[in-house]
Design a protein around this motif. Structure first.
Motif, PDB file in Angstrom:
ATOM      1  N   LYS A 187      12.389   8.442  -5.190  1.00 27.00           N
ATOM      2  CA  LYS A 187      13.431   9.207  -5.897  1.00 27.00           C
ATOM      3  C   LYS A 187      13.938   8.432  -7.108  1.00 27.00           C
ATOM      4  CE  LYS A 187      17.873  11.508  -5.021  1.00 27.00           C
ATOM      5  NZ  LYS A 187      18.924  11.772  -3.999  1.00 27.00           N
ATOM      6  N   ASP A 188      14.185   7.128  -6.940  1.00 30.33           N
ATOM      7  CA  ASP A 188      14.712   6.306  -8.036  1.00 30.33           C
ATOM      8  C   ASP A 188      13.702   6.165  -9.162  1.00 30.33           C
ATOM      9  OD1 ASP A 188      17.054   5.978  -6.640  1.00 30.33           O
ATOM     10  OD2 ASP A 188      16.571   3.965  -5.903  1.00 30.33           O
ATOM     11  N   ILE A 189      12.424   6.023  -8.816  1.00 33.37           N
ATOM     12  CA  ILE A 189      11.396   5.880  -9.844  1.00 33.37           C
ATOM     13  C   ILE A 189      11.259   7.162 -10.653  1.00 33.37           C
ATOM     14  CG2 ILE A 189       8.906   5.667 -10.203  1.00 33.37           C
ATOM     15  CD1 ILE A 189      10.314   3.021  -9.793  1.00 33.37           C
ATOM     16  N   PRO A 207      13.554   6.029 -16.644  1.00 33.87           N
ATOM     17  CA  PRO A 207      12.918   6.345 -17.933  1.00 33.87           C
ATOM     18  C   PRO A 207      11.408   6.145 -17.836  1.00 33.87           C
ATOM     19  CG  PRO A 207      14.827   4.918 -18.247  1.00 33.87           C
ATOM     20  CD  PRO A 207      14.577   4.981 -16.769  1.00 33.87           C
ATOM     21  N   LEU A 208      10.666   6.876 -18.647  1.00 37.01           N
ATOM     22  CA  LEU A 208       9.207   6.834 -18.584  1.00 37.01           C
ATOM     23  C   LEU A 208       8.628   5.421 -18.709  1.00 37.01           C
ATOM     24  CD1 LEU A 208       6.594   8.410 -18.315  1.00 37.01           C
ATOM     25  CD2 LEU A 208       6.622   8.785 -20.795  1.00 37.01           C
ATOM     26  N   PRO A 209       9.111   4.574 -19.642  1.00 36.58           N
ATOM     27  CA  PRO A 209       8.547   3.221 -19.735  1.00 36.58           C
ATOM     28  C   PRO A 209       8.671   2.435 -18.430  1.00 36.58           C
ATOM     29  CG  PRO A 209       9.812   3.716 -21.695  1.00 36.58           C
ATOM     30  CD  PRO A 209      10.087   4.827 -20.706  1.00 36.58           C
ATOM     31  N   VAL A 210       9.791   2.620 -17.727  1.00 35.85           N
ATOM     32  CA  VAL A 210       9.982   1.927 -16.453  1.00 35.85           C
ATOM     33  C   VAL A 210       8.982   2.442 -15.428  1.00 35.85           C
ATOM     34  CG1 VAL A 210      11.570   1.504 -14.541  1.00 35.85           C
ATOM     35  CG2 VAL A 210      12.414   1.467 -16.906  1.00 35.85           C
ATOM     36  N   GLN A 211       8.784   3.760 -15.413  1.00 35.52           N
ATOM     37  CA  GLN A 211       7.797   4.342 -14.499  1.00 35.52           C
ATOM     38  C   GLN A 211       6.404   3.784 -14.778  1.00 35.52           C
ATOM     39  OE1 GLN A 211       7.825   8.610 -13.960  1.00 35.52           O
ATOM     40  NE2 GLN A 211       9.946   8.769 -14.614  1.00 35.52           N
ATOM     41  N   LYS A 269       0.835  -1.192   0.000  1.00 36.87           N
ATOM     42  CA  LYS A 269       0.000   0.000   0.000  1.00 36.87           C
ATOM     43  C   LYS A 269       0.879   1.255   0.000  1.00 36.87           C
ATOM     44  CE  LYS A 269      -3.620   2.655   0.454  1.00 36.87           C
ATOM     45  NZ  LYS A 269      -4.554   2.875  -0.680  1.00 36.87           N
ATOM     46  N   ALA A 270       1.920   1.261   0.813  1.00 32.27           N
ATOM     47  CA  ALA A 270       2.838   2.401   0.860  1.00 32.27           C
ATOM     48  C   ALA A 270       3.513   2.606  -0.491  1.00 32.27           C
ATOM     49  CB  ALA A 270       3.882   2.184   1.952  1.00 32.27           C
ATOM     50  N   ARG A 271       3.903   1.512  -1.134  1.00 37.04           N
ATOM     51  CA  ARG A 271       4.565   1.605  -2.444  1.00 37.04           C
ATOM     52  C   ARG A 271       3.630   2.238  -3.472  1.00 37.04           C
ATOM     53  NH1 ARG A 271       5.075  -0.646  -7.182  1.00 37.04           N
ATOM     54  NH2 ARG A 271       3.257  -1.951  -6.797  1.00 37.04           N
ATOM     55  N   GLN A 272       2.369   1.837  -3.470  1.00 33.83           N
ATOM     56  CA  GLN A 272       1.404   2.432  -4.398  1.00 33.83           C
ATOM     57  C   GLN A 272       1.234   3.923  -4.144  1.00 33.83           C
ATOM     58  OE1 GLN A 272      -2.351   0.272  -4.959  1.00 33.83           O
ATOM     59  NE2 GLN A 272      -1.379  -1.506  -4.061  1.00 33.83           N
ATOM     60  N   LEU A 273       1.145   4.306  -2.888  1.00 39.26           N
ATOM     61  CA  LEU A 273       0.973   5.719  -2.553  1.00 39.26           C
ATOM     62  C   LEU A 273       2.206   6.536  -2.948  1.00 39.26           C
ATOM     63  CD1 LEU A 273      -0.758   5.355   0.937  1.00 39.26           C
ATOM     64  CD2 LEU A 273      -1.810   6.159  -1.192  1.00 39.26           C
ATOM     65  N   LEU A 274       3.373   5.955  -2.820  1.00 39.40           N
ATOM     66  CA  LEU A 274       4.600   6.637  -3.243  1.00 39.40           C
ATOM     67  C   LEU A 274       4.582   6.905  -4.742  1.00 39.40           C
ATOM     68  CD1 LEU A 274       7.186   4.573  -1.171  1.00 39.40           C
ATOM     69  CD2 LEU A 274       6.840   7.041  -0.962  1.00 39.40           C
ATOM     70  N   LEU A 275       4.033   5.970  -5.505  1.00 40.86           N
ATOM     71  CA  LEU A 275       4.016   6.087  -6.955  1.00 40.86           C
ATOM     72  C   LEU A 275       2.874   6.969  -7.468  1.00 40.86           C
ATOM     73  CD1 LEU A 275       4.652   2.345  -7.893  1.00 40.86           C
ATOM     74  CD2 LEU A 275       6.221   4.239  -8.315  1.00 40.86           C
TER      75      LEU A 275
END
Length: 325
Positions: free
Chosen positions: A275-277, A281-285, A231-237
């Motif tokens: 920060k890393d995300i 590159p956009l495709p990775v994001q 859940k935290a990972r999703q909110l970070l993204l």
């Protein structure tokens, strides 16, 4: 995230459901149906029954009703998975013991001959084509194909069958697994203690702790932490929320605890992950943002699976099954 416990609704045909999904990760979860996952593209590591097995393109795996499992895809390449979820009661009138069978967690392809594996995959794809297109009378053919699939499963995939005296114990066990999983999914954002759940189940904390470890193959805290981290990972993204807000929305008691759990699961702190995300590159994001699960509609599924359907048609014709089925 609130509905990771799957209360599956069969809206078209009451006994089963089919969906196409693109994913990189699926946190630990439980559902009451038997599930067949067919890997169409990519590869995944599936964790269940205390094992971690790698599945690649054209592999398939079966999960029993109430069998907790977790799925990891390649972090740079989402897996395309065709999933069939079937109520254990679909054949209760003519094969009632299906509810007493415990299929082995294994690479199911290896249990079939090459010919039977091809027929199984072709049949599953044809079943999916009918399910997604919903042409007139499709329900009748779907049920015939579903029965053929389970013929191959019953005759080839290893399983244990519960003895008569075990049936009630297994029913109680499965109901408890479902209640526990559902309760966690509904309350993971709150302060959640094993003592609360033990009291609700009328069990001692020690017994429930051992029960959880035995059937979820994680400790209660590990299971809860995994759900909160995702859940935290999703909110970070997907949001610009600060770490404190993310911490609270994910159910962590403080940022220090969240950092520790997040680092253990992902190998970096939440701040570094975001920060890393952002630097990627956009495709990775884009792939990462879709990593939990990206379900496709019936119409989109038909388009994406068109080439697979053509191959399935060739397979069924090759074995003279096209008109029979």
């Amino acid at each position: 995230m609130k509905n990771q416990y799957e209360i599956i609704s069969h809206t078209t045909i009451h006994s089963f459901k089919i969906f196409l999904v693109n994913l990189l990760y699926r946190e630990p979860h439980v559902h009451g149906d038997i599930e067949i996952c067919y890997i169409l593209e990519g590869s995944v590591i599936m964790c269940s029954a205390g094992q971690k097995l790698c599945f690649k393109k054209n592999d398939f795996v079966i999960f029993n009703s109430c069998q907790p499992h977790e799925i990891y895809g390649d972090e740079n390449n989402p897996a395309l998975i065709l999933a069939l979820q079937v109520s254990p009661s679909f054949c209760k009138d003519y094969f009632p013991k299906i509810q007493d069978l415990d299929f082995s967690f294994c690479l199911c392809n290896s249990c079939l001959s090459p010919q039977d594996a091809n027929i199984f995959q072709g049949t599953l794809l044809e079943l999916s084509r009918l399910y997604f297109s919903k042409s007139q009378g499709f329900e009748f053919r779907c049920i015939s194909l579903l029965n053929l699939l389970f013929y191959y499963i019953i005759t080839a995939v290893p399983y244990n069958q519960a003895e008569p005296e075990e049936k009630n114990r297994i029913l109680i066990r499965n109901q408890r697994i479902q209640r526990i999983s559902q309760y966690i999914q509904e309350h993971y954002t709150e302060k959640l203690l094993l003592t609360q759940m033990a009291e609700a189940e009328g069990l001692t904390v020690s017994y429930l702790s051992h029960f959880f470890k035995e059937h979820f193959h994680l400790s209660f805290q590990e299971y809860l932490s995994s759900i909160r981290c995702e859940k935290a990972r999703q909110l970070l993204l997907l949001t610009e929320h600060g770490l404190l807000d993310i911490c609270l929305e994910s159910g962590f008691s403080d940022i220090k605890y969240m950092n520790k759990a997040f680092f253990k699961k992902y190998g970096c702190t939440p701040r570094q992950y975001r920060k890393d995300i952002l630097k990627a590159p956009l495709p990775v994001q884009q792939k990462t943002i879709l990593s939990t699960q990206n379900f496709f509609s019936d119409t989109t599924s038909l388009v994406l699976l068109e080439q697979y359907f053509l191959n399935a048609e060739k397979i069924l014709k090759e074995y003279s099954l096209g008109k029979v089925l």
